[in-house]
Design an enzyme around this catalytic site. Structure first.
Site, PDB file in Angstrom:
ATOM      1  N   SER A 152       0.728  -1.217   0.017  1.00  0.00           N
ATOM      2  CA  SER A 152       0.179  -0.077  -0.060  1.00  0.00           C
ATOM      3  C   SER A 152       0.897   1.377   0.036  1.00  0.00           C
ATOM      4  O   SER A 152       1.635   1.159  -1.006  1.00  0.00           O
ATOM      5  CB  SER A 152      -0.946  -0.103   1.204  1.00  0.00           C
ATOM      6  OG  SER A 152      -2.139   1.048   1.022  1.00  0.00           O
ATOM      7  N   ASP A 315      -8.939  -6.240  -4.894  1.00  0.00           N
ATOM      8  CA  ASP A 315      -8.243  -4.986  -4.524  1.00  0.00           C
ATOM      9  C   ASP A 315      -8.973  -3.855  -5.493  1.00  0.00           C
ATOM     10  O   ASP A 315      -8.532  -3.675  -6.641  1.00  0.00           O
ATOM     11  CB  ASP A 315      -7.043  -4.835  -4.583  1.00  0.00           C
ATOM     12  CG  ASP A 315      -6.476  -3.588  -4.047  1.00  0.00           C
ATOM     13  OD1 ASP A 315      -7.164  -2.387  -3.762  1.00  0.00           O
ATOM     14  OD2 ASP A 315      -5.124  -3.432  -3.680  1.00  0.00           O
ATOM     15  N   HIS A 348      -7.966  -4.832  -0.441  1.00  0.00           N
ATOM     16  CA  HIS A 348      -6.847  -4.514  -0.321  1.00  0.00           C
ATOM     17  C   HIS A 348      -5.970  -4.693   0.779  1.00  0.00           C
ATOM     18  O   HIS A 348      -4.936  -4.945   0.470  1.00  0.00           O
ATOM     19  CB  HIS A 348      -6.932  -2.737  -0.207  1.00  0.00           C
ATOM     20  CG  HIS A 348      -5.743  -1.949  -0.389  1.00  0.00           C
ATOM     21  ND1 HIS A 348      -5.080  -2.041  -1.423  1.00  0.00           N
ATOM     22  CD2 HIS A 348      -5.038  -1.364   0.660  1.00  0.00           C
ATOM     23  CE1 HIS A 348      -3.849  -1.020  -1.036  1.00  0.00           C
ATOM     24  NE2 HIS A 348      -3.909  -0.749   0.124  1.00  0.00           N
TER      25      HIS A 348
END
Length: 380
Positions: A152, A315, A348
């Site tokens: 991320s 995601d 995610h």
């Protein structure tokens, strides 16, 4: 604690420097919180930097004391015999500037005014975070990195390391990342911001720490948390179940997913500072790997090291095609690059929830890198 790094201590580096930010403003002196695991080898060639996500911190593995309920946020990855094997590697994780977890951020005292920065803290970019990490490594006498690995916002940092300090970095592993934040992700952060701004306790950032804008902040975190999940994962965990505490026709009754968001949002308020949350969200919104370059091509052409990329099918915050855009361009530039799209239902958060799906691929990559073998990587 089997296969654990055991009891660890967060260290703090006090750097008497002023860092020139992308905004042109100066920030300093700096404090950077960091933790290390394992031992440096003789020629300091075994250093792996782990970079954390939005509200992460430097506590990536082990426990601070025996009574800790949870170990560090990537404890399943870092330790003896694990993929980031502390019998082989010296792993370092630094808390980013702009945070509230020990590094210089909005909660820190501005030495010029003797008061907390609050909203006088400068707007940051991810690139600024990486430059601060470089100052930390200089302070520690570390001149090269075997790899930079992160998910991320951590993936963004890994990419920035390879672009801006190519002479130091031997490999990067961006996981669930993006080359630039999409309008949709920015829109979700805008909703989170407004939730905080509309809370009367926010007071334009001048709240007292013991009286934060709890309602607005909890809602902001809930908005973010939805983006970390997926429809599949919510179906699996909650489906349409109604809370057993509420009657179906109670106007204020809630589905289990609602109670889950309430719990996570409310619990987070006591763990993180509101202004730090906002500053880091702004850094995410501003992220663009091509910032201050003429093109994406020029930016990625600075990368000279091998790279291993992971994206996840479910995601929807940083969609796989956002990673694939970067991989395709690196391949066109004849860079050494490998890419894997991992099938996962956990959105995610997949990189945290199902690491076993990519650990063998990461392990193989590191083994080749560590053994100085030829990295015969092909885009998949």
């Amino acid at each position: 604690m089997d296969n654990s790094v055991g009891i660890v201590t967060t260290k703090h580096a006090e750097l008497d420097v002023e860092l020139r930010l992308e905004s042109g403003r100066l920030l300093g002196p700096l404090t950077l919180a960091y933790e290390t695991y394992g031992e440096l080898n003789q020629d300091s060639s075994n250093v792996i930097m782990v970079t954390h996500a939005w509200t992460g911190d430097s506590h990536a593995a082990g426990k601070h004391n025996e009574d800790d309920r949870k170990p560090g946020w990537w404890d399943n990855m870092i330790g003896p015999g694990k993929v980031l094997d502390t019998n082989r590697y010296f792993v370092i994780c630094s808390n980013t500037i702009g945070s509230c977890k020990g590094s210089t951020g909005p909660t820190s005292i501005n030495l010029k005014t003797k008061r907390p920065y609050r909203l006088t803290f400068p707007v940051l970019m991810v690139r600024d975070m990486v430059r601060a990490q470089k100052l930390l490594l200089d302070h520690l006498g570390i001149k090269s990195l075997l790899a930079v690995i992160g998910g991320s916002m951590g993936a963004m940092q890994a990419i920035e390391w390879a672009i801006h300090f190519p002479e130091m970095v031997r490999a990067i592993v961006p996981i669930a990342g993006t080359g630039k934040t999409s309008p949709m992700a920015i829109a979700l952060n805008a909703l989170a911001r407004q939730a905080i701004f509309n809370d009367p306790m926010w007071k334009k950032g001048n709240y007292q720490p013991e009286h934060p804008p709890a309602d607005g902040f909890a809602l902001a975190r809930a908005v973010g948390h939805i983006s970390f999940l997926s429809d599949q994962s919510m179906q699996l965990k909650f489906d349409r179940r109604f809370s057993i505490r509420d009657g179906m026709f109670d106007f204020f009754g809630k589905f289990e997913i609602e109670r889950y968001l309430d719990y996570n949002g409310g619990n987070f308020v006591s763990q993180f500072d509101t202004n730090a949350f906002l500053y880091l969200a702004k850094a995410l919104d501003l992220y663009d790997v091509a910032w201050n370059f003429d093109s994406l091509t020029e930016a990625l052409n600075q990368i000279s090291c091998p790279s291993l990329w992971f994206a996840f099918t479910s995601d929807w915050l940083y969609r796989p095609e956002q990673t694939e855009e970067l991989v395709t361009e690196l391949q066109r530039l004849n860079k050494t690059v490998d890419y894997h799209l991992i099938d996962s239902d956990y959105g995610h958060d997949s990189f945290l929830v199902e690491p076993e799906k990519y650990i063998p691929l990461l392990q193989d990559f590191l083994s080749k890198l560590d053994g100085n073998k030829s990295l015969d990587l092909k885009t998949k």
